[in-house]
Design a protein around this motif. Structure first.
Motif, short mmCIF file in Angstrom:
data_model
loop_
_atom_site.label_atom_id
_atom_site.label_comp_id
_atom_site.label_asym_id
_atom_site.label_seq_id
_atom_site.Cartn_x
_atom_site.Cartn_y
_atom_site.Cartn_z
N UNK A 4 -96.34 29.34 23.25
CA UNK A 4 -96.91 29.44 21.91
C UNK A 4 -95.76 29.39 20.91
N UNK A 5 -95.94 28.60 19.85
CA UNK A 5 -94.97 28.57 18.75
C UNK A 5 -95.77 28.62 17.46
N UNK A 61 -92.23 32.78 19.00
CA UNK A 61 -92.48 31.99 20.20
C UNK A 61 -92.77 32.89 21.39
N UNK A 62 -93.63 32.42 22.25
CA UNK A 62 -93.77 32.99 23.58
C UNK A 62 -93.18 31.93 24.50
N UNK A 63 -92.18 32.33 25.27
CA UNK A 63 -91.48 31.41 26.17
C UNK A 63 -91.72 31.83 27.61
N UNK A 107 -96.34 40.37 13.41
CA UNK A 107 -96.52 39.00 13.87
C UNK A 107 -96.18 38.89 15.37
N UNK A 108 -95.06 39.51 15.77
CA UNK A 108 -94.67 39.46 17.17
C UNK A 108 -95.69 40.18 18.05
N UNK A 109 -96.17 41.32 17.61
CA UNK A 109 -97.18 42.06 18.36
C UNK A 109 -98.44 41.20 18.56
#
Length: 164
Positions: free
Chosen positions: A108-109, A123-125, A153-155
């Motif tokens: 996800x970006x 991002x989720x890497x 946002x990160x959560x």
């Protein structure tokens, strides 16, 4: 009869893991070789690895044809970007391969803009072992309110893939 290029190739093939011996690669202007391996980007000088980065560690790689320069930036902002010069004629297939490998790690970006106007990229890497992790970067300074937006946002990103 072997050429200098064949000798260079033979030298680097003995340095990389066996499965990477036939991987896409480019010769750099300073005679080093950059290899697009299965799991990592590998920079080789003579008979040793100078630098390497797993695909999930690379934020992006950009080719500037005018300058004949490749710039690799890392997910870790404290890691100095690689800036490499090459006049190799096979840049297009090399860059396509490199981009595909980096893109495969990006699950996800998304972007959000802080109240100050600074764009935050989340991002989720995915690592090679399948584990997911999150990364945030800001395109400028963040005040306390911006930092709060970034954390929220990160959560949300982490929750969207089941990391929270």
């Amino acid at each position: 009869m072997s050429t200098e290029s064949d000798n260079t190739k033979l030298a680097w093939q003995g340095v990389v893991p066996t499965g990477d011996a036939n991987s896409p690669h480019i010769e750099l202007s300073d005679s080093r070789v950059l290899v697009s391996g299965r799991f990592a980007l590998i920079l080789i000088d003579d008979d040793h690895v100078v630098d390497s980065g797993m695909w999930y560690e690379i934020q992006n790689a950009r080719w500037n044809g005018e300058k004949q320069e490749l710039r690799v930036t890392w997910v870790d902002p404290s890691r100095t970007p690689l800036t490499l010069k090459s006049s190799d004629s096979s840049m297009r297939p090399f860059m396509e391969d490199l981009s595909e490998k980096v893109n495969r790690t990006q699950v996800v970006v998304r972007n959000v803009t802080a109240p100050s106007g600074t764009v935050i990229t989340g991002q989720i890497r995915r690592r090679e072992d399948g584990e997911l992790f999150s990364v945030l970067s800001a395109g400028g300074p963040l005040d306390d309110e911006g930092i709060a937006v970034a954390h929220s946002f990160e959560r949300q990103l982490r929750e969207s893939v089941g990391l929270e």
